[in-house]
Scaffold this motif. Structure first.
Motif, PDB file in Angstrom:
ATOM      1  N   THR A 148      38.827  33.125  -4.507  1.00  0.00           N
ATOM      2  CA  THR A 148      40.010  32.493  -4.812  1.00  0.00           C
ATOM      3  C   THR A 148      41.282  31.147  -3.667  1.00  0.00           C
ATOM      4  N   SER A 149      41.220  32.211  -2.292  1.00  0.00           N
ATOM      5  CA  SER A 149      41.640  31.631  -1.388  1.00  0.00           C
ATOM      6  C   SER A 149      40.913  30.859  -0.279  1.00  0.00           C
ATOM      7  N   GLY A 150      41.000  30.936   1.269  1.00  0.00           N
ATOM      8  CA  GLY A 150      40.203  31.330   2.400  1.00  0.00           C
ATOM      9  C   GLY A 150      40.667  32.165   2.690  1.00  0.00           C
ATOM     10  N   ALA A 151      41.759  32.529   3.427  1.00  0.00           N
ATOM     11  CA  ALA A 151      42.461  33.822   3.897  1.00  0.00           C
ATOM     12  C   ALA A 151      41.405  34.707   2.654  1.00  0.00           C
ATOM     13  N   GLU A 152      41.113  34.884   1.413  1.00  0.00           N
ATOM     14  CA  GLU A 152      40.179  36.236   1.081  1.00  0.00           C
ATOM     15  C   GLU A 152      38.564  36.032   1.566  1.00  0.00           C
ATOM     16  N   SER A 187      44.243  30.375  17.068  1.00  0.00           N
ATOM     17  CA  SER A 187      43.235  30.467  15.897  1.00  0.00           C
ATOM     18  C   SER A 187      43.793  30.290  14.907  1.00  0.00           C
ATOM     19  N   TYR A 188      43.495  30.177  13.182  1.00  0.00           N
ATOM     20  CA  TYR A 188      44.099  30.237  12.355  1.00  0.00           C
ATOM     21  C   TYR A 188      42.885  30.279  11.380  1.00  0.00           C
ATOM     22  N   HIS A 189      43.091  31.618  10.575  1.00  0.00           N
ATOM     23  CA  HIS A 189      41.797  32.000   9.426  1.00  0.00           C
ATOM     24  C   HIS A 189      43.143  32.446   8.257  1.00  0.00           C
ATOM     25  N   GLY A 190      44.393  32.213   8.394  1.00  0.00           N
ATOM     26  CA  GLY A 190      44.595  32.925   6.998  1.00  0.00           C
ATOM     27  C   GLY A 190      45.932  33.750   7.308  1.00  0.00           C
ATOM     28  N   ALA A 191      46.836  33.873   6.452  1.00  0.00           N
ATOM     29  CA  ALA A 191      48.200  34.494   6.227  1.00  0.00           C
ATOM     30  C   ALA A 191      47.777  35.827   5.733  1.00  0.00           C
ATOM     31  N   LEU A 198      31.271  31.274  11.124  1.00  0.00           N
ATOM     32  CA  LEU A 198      31.857  30.741  11.166  1.00  0.00           C
ATOM     33  C   LEU A 198      33.090  30.527  10.107  1.00  0.00           C
ATOM     34  N   ASP A 199      33.930  29.666  10.848  1.00  0.00           N
ATOM     35  CA  ASP A 199      35.076  29.462   9.840  1.00  0.00           C
ATOM     36  C   ASP A 199      35.466  27.693   9.379  1.00  0.00           C
ATOM     37  N   GLU A 200      34.442  27.550   8.312  1.00  0.00           N
ATOM     38  CA  GLU A 200      34.529  26.113   8.105  1.00  0.00           C
ATOM     39  C   GLU A 200      35.576  25.711   7.105  1.00  0.00           C
ATOM     40  N   ILE A 201      36.455  26.367   7.302  1.00  0.00           N
ATOM     41  CA  ILE A 201      37.437  26.334   5.839  1.00  0.00           C
ATOM     42  C   ILE A 201      38.064  25.140   6.116  1.00  0.00           C
ATOM     43  N   GLN A 202      38.270  24.384   7.295  1.00  0.00           N
ATOM     44  CA  GLN A 202      39.116  23.469   7.054  1.00  0.00           C
ATOM     45  C   GLN A 202      38.238  22.180   7.642  1.00  0.00           C
ATOM     46  N   THR A 203      36.791  22.539   9.082  1.00  0.00           N
ATOM     47  CA  THR A 203      36.081  21.619   8.822  1.00  0.00           C
ATOM     48  C   THR A 203      35.327  21.282   8.170  1.00  0.00           C
TER      49      THR A 203
HETATM   50  C1  LIG Z   1      40.506  27.677   9.736  1.00  0.00           C
HETATM   51  C2  LIG Z   1      41.216  27.485   7.983  1.00  0.00           C
HETATM   52  N1  LIG Z   1      40.860  28.757   8.082  1.00  0.00           N
HETATM   53  C3  LIG Z   1      41.554  29.532   6.694  1.00  0.00           C
HETATM   54  C4  LIG Z   1      42.453  28.860   5.991  1.00  0.00           C
HETATM   55  C5  LIG Z   1      42.889  30.222   4.688  1.00  0.00           C
HETATM   56  O1  LIG Z   1      43.402  29.443   4.156  1.00  0.00           O
HETATM   57  P1  LIG Z   1      44.200  29.968   2.690  1.00  0.00           P
HETATM   58  O2  LIG Z   1      45.090  29.253   3.100  1.00  0.00           O
HETATM   59  O3  LIG Z   1      43.193  29.170   1.814  1.00  0.00           O
HETATM   60  O4  LIG Z   1      43.685  30.999   2.858  1.00  0.00           O
HETATM   61  C6  LIG Z   1      43.066  28.066   6.825  1.00  0.00           C
HETATM   62  C7  LIG Z   1      44.212  27.271   6.136  1.00  0.00           C
HETATM   63  O5  LIG Z   1      44.691  26.614   6.412  1.00  0.00           O
HETATM   64  C8  LIG Z   1      42.459  27.956   7.481  1.00  0.00           C
HETATM   65  O6  LIG Z   1      42.821  26.083   8.348  1.00  0.00           O
END
Ligand SMILES: Cc1ncc(COP(=O)(O)O)c(C=O)c1O
Length: 390
Positions: free
Chosen positions: A105-109, A133-137, A217-222
């Motif tokens: 449901t989300s990037g963090a998940e 880095s940012y990968h979620g909360a 690899l985190d392509e959530i934003q890219t």
């Molecule tokens: C690179 C990256 N990874 C992960 C996330 C987390 O995604 P989400 O906010 O959908 O949980 C983000 C959110 O900004 C992000 O930019």
């Protein structure tokens, strides 16, 4: 009470300085405030609205799916055409080793799922990430957060996580036989665009292969054309073992995914069975919206326009207050002298009809990540307004 007052009273705040804008409609590159004022959107919901706001084909897909069924059963237990169809479409545009998709449901998940998959497959505890880095909360993703300020108050977090500078030899040297995975962004977005470093990334991938470590690899934003190619890893000359997607994946609806080979992914269904679970992951309406947006991205040839648009921003963003512009496609950071200068400029921009933002690890930079459909005349207008506010 109006909506703004109700929000102030009953919605949990994320900061005590929200924008205060009250948006009631969005279309193409524009947001519309309750007053009727329009704002040219330079951040696209933080890299979500790559095909523009309210694209008619996305809205139609949502309406059609909503009229058929919404939620029917938790993820994975019944066949749902929108999920199967979108997974197949994505796989057709990914390398053969990334052919199995777990929708969340989300990037963090998606990050949590990828970490679990890495540990399950390797049986190892260690996770290596990069500073800034940012990968979620969520707490697992937060353990990979690049800086103590943001995560310190929430400790203890996931054990086994070590972080090193992005692009460093130190990070590479740390990858060993206890490392389950290395989790990296193809370019560090929230650091105000740090990278890409293709040679370093190739060396990291090689070190991962040598040690049996998975490259995540985190392509959530890219992803989805943001950097000028459909996936940023195409510009790095690597293919990750696990790819994480989010943001534009859902075409404006909430969605994430982690993607791997069938061989890896099937291990999450065994010992224990139901190794990863979600009630709403791959919601049919989100899949329908996401697939419609993905098809728009491909069929309207949007990705090939990105480098040209990046060049136009770079050409027209000329002002003595700008220290540097860093960019990869339409993911850009405009560096000023200070965070105060950025905040002042953002306020003036909002008043002048331009919506932008800053970066978590680069508060002295203005974020430019508009819908990829932004037109040349809108880019000119955005640059004119931004320079005027500077
Ligand atoms: C690179 C990256 N990874 C992960 C996330 C987390 O995604 P989400 O906010 O959908 O949980 C983000 C959110 O900004 C992000 O930019």
């Amino acid at each position: 009470m109006n909506a703004r007052q109700l929000a102030q009273q009953h919605l949990a705040p994320t900061s005590f300085a929200p924008t205060g804008l009250h948006i009631v409609r969005a279309s193409g590159s524009y947001l519309y405030e309750v007053s009727g004022k329009q704002l040219l959107d330079l951040i696209g919901g933080i890299s979500v609205c790559n095909v523009g706001h309210s694209h008619p084909r996305v809205i139609e897909a949502i309406q059609q799916q909503a009229a058929q069924f919404l939620h029917v059963m938790v993820y994975g237990e019944v066949v749902q055409t929108p999920q199967a169809s979108y997974a197949a479409t994505l796989a057709a545009h990914l390398p053969p080793s990334l052919d199995c998709i777990f929708f969340t449901t989300s990037g963090a998940e998606a990050v949590e799922g990828a970490i679990k998959l890495s540990r399950r497959v390797t049986g190892r505890p260690g996770i290596i990430g990069a500073r800034r880095s940012y990968h979620g909360a969520t707490t697992g993703a937060l353990a990979l957060m690049g800086d103590e300020y943001w995560k310190g108050p929430f400790r203890p977090l996931l054990p086994g996580v070590r972080q090193y500078a992005y692009g460093s030899q130190e990070l590479m040297n740390a990858i060993d036989a206890d490392t389950a995975c290395v989790v990296l962004e193809p370019v560090q977005a929230e650091a105000g665009i740090n990278g890409p470093f293709p040679e370093w990334m190739q060396a990291v991938a090689q070190r991962c292969r040598e040690t049996g470590t998975l490259l995540v690899l985190d392509e959530i934003q890219t992803g989805f054309g943001r950097t000028g190619t459909l996936w940023a890893f195409e510009q790095l000359g690597i293919v990750p073992d696990i790819l994480m997607l989010g943001k534009a994946l859902g075409g404006g609806m909430p969605m994430g995914a982690f993607v791997a080979s069938q061989v890896l992914m099937h291990q999450l269904a065994d010992n224990p069975v139901l190794g990863h679970l979600t009630t709403f992951g791959g919601h049919p309406v989100c899949c329908a919206a996401g697939e419609a947006a993905f098809r728009v991205l491909l069929e309207e040839d949007i990705v090939p326009t990105v480098f040209r648009k990046e060049a136009l921003f770079r050409e027209w963003l000329q002002h003595p207050a700008i220290r540097e512009v860093r960019s990869i496609g339409l993911l850009m950071a405009v560096q000023l002298d200070s965070a105060e200068a950025v905040q002042q400029c953002l306020q003036k921009c909002a008043a002048a009809g331009l919506f932008s933002d800053w970066f978590l690890f680069a508060a002295d930079c203005i974020r430019i990540a508009p819908p990829l459909t932004i037109s040349e005349s809108e880019i000119r207008e955005a640059c004119r307004l931004l320079c005027r506010c500077l």
